[in-house]
Design an enzyme around this catalytic site. Sequence first.
Site, short mmCIF file in Angstrom:
data_model
loop_
_atom_site.label_atom_id
_atom_site.label_comp_id
_atom_site.label_asym_id
_atom_site.label_seq_id
_atom_site.Cartn_x
_atom_site.Cartn_y
_atom_site.Cartn_z
N ASP A 13 0.97 -1.17 -0.17
CA ASP A 13 0.03 0.11 -0.12
C ASP A 13 0.77 1.19 -0.02
O ASP A 13 0.55 2.32 -0.76
CB ASP A 13 -0.93 -0.04 1.11
CG ASP A 13 -2.14 0.73 0.82
OD1 ASP A 13 -2.36 1.55 0.23
OD2 ASP A 13 -3.31 0.02 1.37
N HIS A 16 1.97 3.06 -3.14
CA HIS A 16 1.19 4.38 -3.86
C HIS A 16 1.95 5.72 -3.71
O HIS A 16 2.27 6.21 -4.70
CB HIS A 16 -0.04 4.40 -3.51
CG HIS A 16 -1.05 3.05 -4.06
ND1 HIS A 16 -1.25 2.85 -5.16
CD2 HIS A 16 -1.60 2.04 -3.33
CE1 HIS A 16 -1.81 1.74 -5.38
NE2 HIS A 16 -2.39 1.36 -4.20
N SER A 166 -11.18 0.78 1.33
CA SER A 166 -10.62 1.24 0.36
C SER A 166 -10.61 2.81 0.29
O SER A 166 -9.50 3.64 0.11
CB SER A 166 -10.90 0.95 -0.99
OG SER A 166 -10.93 -0.47 -1.02
N HIS A 193 -9.08 -3.89 6.91
CA HIS A 193 -8.01 -3.00 6.32
C HIS A 193 -8.53 -1.47 6.19
O HIS A 193 -9.49 -1.38 5.69
CB HIS A 193 -7.71 -3.38 4.89
CG HIS A 193 -6.82 -2.54 4.44
ND1 HIS A 193 -5.27 -2.98 4.02
CD2 HIS A 193 -6.90 -1.59 3.34
CE1 HIS A 193 -4.66 -2.08 3.53
NE2 HIS A 193 -5.86 -1.42 3.06
N HIS A 195 -8.21 2.60 5.89
CA HIS A 195 -7.62 3.91 5.53
C HIS A 195 -7.97 4.95 6.46
O HIS A 195 -9.07 4.91 6.85
CB HIS A 195 -7.79 4.10 3.99
CG HIS A 195 -6.85 3.45 2.86
ND1 HIS A 195 -5.65 3.58 2.59
CD2 HIS A 195 -7.00 2.06 2.67
CE1 HIS A 195 -5.19 2.76 1.86
NE2 HIS A 195 -5.86 1.89 1.99
N TYR A 284 -12.66 6.23 -4.99
CA TYR A 284 -11.17 5.90 -5.02
C TYR A 284 -10.14 7.25 -5.07
O TYR A 284 -10.50 8.16 -5.76
CB TYR A 284 -10.79 5.06 -6.16
CG TYR A 284 -10.86 3.58 -5.85
CD1 TYR A 284 -10.14 3.04 -5.26
CD2 TYR A 284 -11.64 2.83 -6.60
CE1 TYR A 284 -10.02 1.68 -4.77
CE2 TYR A 284 -11.86 1.54 -6.37
CZ TYR A 284 -10.99 0.93 -5.49
OH TYR A 284 -10.94 -0.71 -5.20
#
EC number: 4.1.3.39
Length: 343
Positions: A13, A16, A166, A193, A195, A284
């Site tokens: 990750d 990015h 995400s 997971h 963010h 996104y």
Amino acid sequence: MKPPRLTDTTLRDGSHPMRHQFTRQQVATIVQALDRAGVPVIEVSHGDGLAGSSLQYGFSHTSEFDLIETARQHAERAKIAALMLPGIGTRQELKEAVARGVQVVRIATQCTEADISEQHFGLAKELGLETVGFLMMAHMRPPEELARQAKLMESYGADCVYIVDSAGAMLPQDAAARVQALKDTLSVQVGFHAHNNLGLGIANTLAALEAGADQIDGCLRGLGAGAGNAATELLAAVLDRLGLNPGLDVFSLMDAAEYVVAPIMPFQPFPDRDAITIGYAGVYSTFLLHAKRAGAQYNVDPREILVELGRRQAVAGQEDWIIDVALELSRRHQSSARKESRP
């Protein structure tokens, strides 16, 4: 709650914000630091998974297979994992990744498309891998629907299925409800997971743990897409305070974040205006630049474009919607302006 298994995804990750420019030396140093600190699983691959190095997703500085090989050589205890997205990674890439040292594959689909992962799980099991399913953009669908999708992954051979935030759009109750739905439905483990686009990476991870999550993810210094992920060193400290430390050396992880990762970071991911917009809209982060360009072209605030895309539940691959939305909003604003100017 029970001590969870932690996967560190700094080298996936985190690719990015690093623009996929990790070197073999950086991978070796980070893996050694994580391994010494007791991290049991370390994910290494292009940010978009195996075979992600491309014009569309960004070219890697170094072949991900070389990075995987380097990681395996420097991990004495930790398992090496890789991400794979059906439609990007193929059988050949997975076989090569295994030959270079991958022991865990994390197979990711949009949260409504688990059915496209069947062959990938099948091959992974043939290759003797531990398998993890990733339901991406999981904030978009209700818990019961996600549970049905997770059940498909379980039937294909997943050893664990993750709820993946995400866009960093979930609130703690969203994370808890989704994890709970999977715990009530599956016989395999459940992961989460996070963010940090709304500043809730740690809070959401704790909510997931309270709902029964068995596995969680983090990145050193929070280095990940958007506003980053839950920081591994913070997770370790919080878990230790809760009496849930699964064997992590808190001080070593703090040092790894400060002295190994921070010096190579191009910037510190944090919830700035752009990241907050992504989390608020629930889209996104790859939409951001396109929305800014369309906003400039049509004289529309790009935040409006992103919020409307979120309302329409746009996902990766639907970037063509951005121009349509910008044009529609521009016309709407012009119409409103004309009405207001009438006497």
